[in-house]
Design an enzyme around this catalytic site. Sequence first.
Site, PDB file in Angstrom:
ATOM      1  N   CYS A   1      -6.080  -3.739  -7.678  1.00 27.12           N
ATOM      2  CA  CYS A   1      -7.191  -4.019  -8.579  1.00 27.12           C
ATOM      3  C   CYS A   1      -6.757  -3.635 -10.003  1.00 27.12           C
ATOM      4  O   CYS A   1      -5.721  -2.987 -10.188  1.00 27.12           O
ATOM      5  CB  CYS A   1      -8.438  -3.247  -8.149  1.00 27.12           C
ATOM      6  SG  CYS A   1      -8.342  -1.478  -8.451  1.00 27.12           S
TER       7      CYS A   1
ATOM      8  N   HIS B   1       0.835  -1.209   0.000  1.00 23.76           N
ATOM      9  CA  HIS B   1       0.000   0.000   0.000  1.00 23.76           C
ATOM     10  C   HIS B   1       0.876   1.268   0.000  1.00 23.76           C
ATOM     11  O   HIS B   1       0.691   2.162  -0.826  1.00 23.76           O
ATOM     12  CB  HIS B   1      -0.904  -0.033   1.242  1.00 23.76           C
ATOM     13  CG  HIS B   1      -1.828   1.135   1.381  1.00 23.76           C
ATOM     14  ND1 HIS B   1      -3.155   1.072   1.026  1.00 23.76           N
ATOM     15  CD2 HIS B   1      -1.619   2.400   1.846  1.00 23.76           C
ATOM     16  CE1 HIS B   1      -3.722   2.254   1.258  1.00 23.76           C
ATOM     17  NE2 HIS B   1      -2.806   3.081   1.765  1.00 23.76           N
ATOM     18  N   GLU B   2       1.836   1.325   0.910  1.00 18.61           N
ATOM     19  CA  GLU B   2       2.657   2.537   1.012  1.00 18.61           C
ATOM     20  C   GLU B   2       3.588   2.691  -0.185  1.00 18.61           C
ATOM     21  O   GLU B   2       3.804   3.814  -0.651  1.00 18.61           O
ATOM     22  CB  GLU B   2       3.461   2.564   2.320  1.00 18.61           C
ATOM     23  CG  GLU B   2       2.605   2.573   3.598  1.00 18.61           C
ATOM     24  CD  GLU B   2       1.541   3.674   3.652  1.00 18.61           C
ATOM     25  OE1 GLU B   2       1.659   4.679   2.940  1.00 18.61           O
ATOM     26  OE2 GLU B   2       0.569   3.492   4.418  1.00 18.61           O
TER      27      GLU B   2
ATOM     28  N   HIS C   1      -5.702   6.459  -2.836  1.00 21.45           N
ATOM     29  CA  HIS C   1      -6.591   5.470  -2.237  1.00 21.45           C
ATOM     30  C   HIS C   1      -7.648   5.031  -3.246  1.00 21.45           C
ATOM     31  O   HIS C   1      -8.072   5.802  -4.091  1.00 21.45           O
ATOM     32  CB  HIS C   1      -7.241   6.028  -0.967  1.00 21.45           C
ATOM     33  CG  HIS C   1      -6.286   6.051   0.189  1.00 21.45           C
ATOM     34  ND1 HIS C   1      -6.347   6.954   1.196  1.00 21.45           N
ATOM     35  CD2 HIS C   1      -5.225   5.236   0.461  1.00 21.45           C
ATOM     36  CE1 HIS C   1      -5.364   6.711   2.056  1.00 21.45           C
ATOM     37  NE2 HIS C   1      -4.662   5.682   1.620  1.00 21.45           N
TER      38      HIS C   1
ATOM     39  N   CYS D   1      -6.113   0.153 -10.487  1.00 26.56           N
ATOM     40  CA  CYS D   1      -4.841   0.640  -9.923  1.00 26.56           C
ATOM     41  C   CYS D   1      -3.663   0.146 -10.744  1.00 26.56           C
ATOM     42  O   CYS D   1      -2.702   0.876 -10.960  1.00 26.56           O
ATOM     43  CB  CYS D   1      -4.713   0.215  -8.465  1.00 26.56           C
ATOM     44  SG  CYS D   1      -5.784   1.161  -7.367  1.00 26.56           S
TER      45      CYS D   1
HETATM   46 ZN   LIG Z   1      -2.863   5.068   2.176  1.00 26.92          ZN
HETATM   47 ZN   LIG Z   2      -7.483  -0.279  -6.641  1.00 31.56          ZN
END
Ligand SMILES: [Zn+2]
Ligand SMILES: [Zn+2]
Length: 172
Positions: A162, A127-128, A137, A165
């Site tokens: 996903c 995530h980071e 986000h 992204c």
């Molecule tokens: Zn975040």
């Molecule tokens: Zn996504």
Amino acid sequence: MISLRIIPFGDIPKEVFDILTEELLYKFTALVDVYEQIGLPKEHFNSVRHQFLSERVLEFISSNFKGRTLGILDEDLYTGDLNFIFGQAQMRGKVAIISVHRMKPTFYKNEADKNILMQRIVKEAVHEVGHMLGLEHCNNSGCVMNFSNTIIDVDRKTKDLCESCKNKLGVY
Ligand SMILES: [Zn+2]
Ligand SMILES: [Zn+2]
């Protein structure tokens, strides 16, 4: 191919680095280099809150290390108006951090479980690093770029990006 240094600050399960190296290579074609464990300067520790202020840690890393760096802490993190955070990154920047403090099942009075802990570390690290590489986000609740407010959110999402992204990656 991008290169990324991982620095363990404190006691982080060694097994997680192999999994992280593999995941970050696969997802972001990032070549990962894991550093020796080092300590964080205590002057950045808030002894009333028993937490590190996230921005201070990001600053410490960016002023001491060149290149893209992900710090993994075992100490708790907070920022501005949030009581705690699992991690923070400089958007499209060089530095990101995560804290395993609230990823440990024992924090929630559950039995220690290295497997669960490692899954959580991988998700928040991906995530980071996603933020470092320009991803924002994502509203898709299964996507790793979905914001995690609680450990339930971390457990609910997958460690994967996903399709939307994935398509955004590399555009920045
Ligand atoms: Zn975040
Ligand atoms: Zn996504």
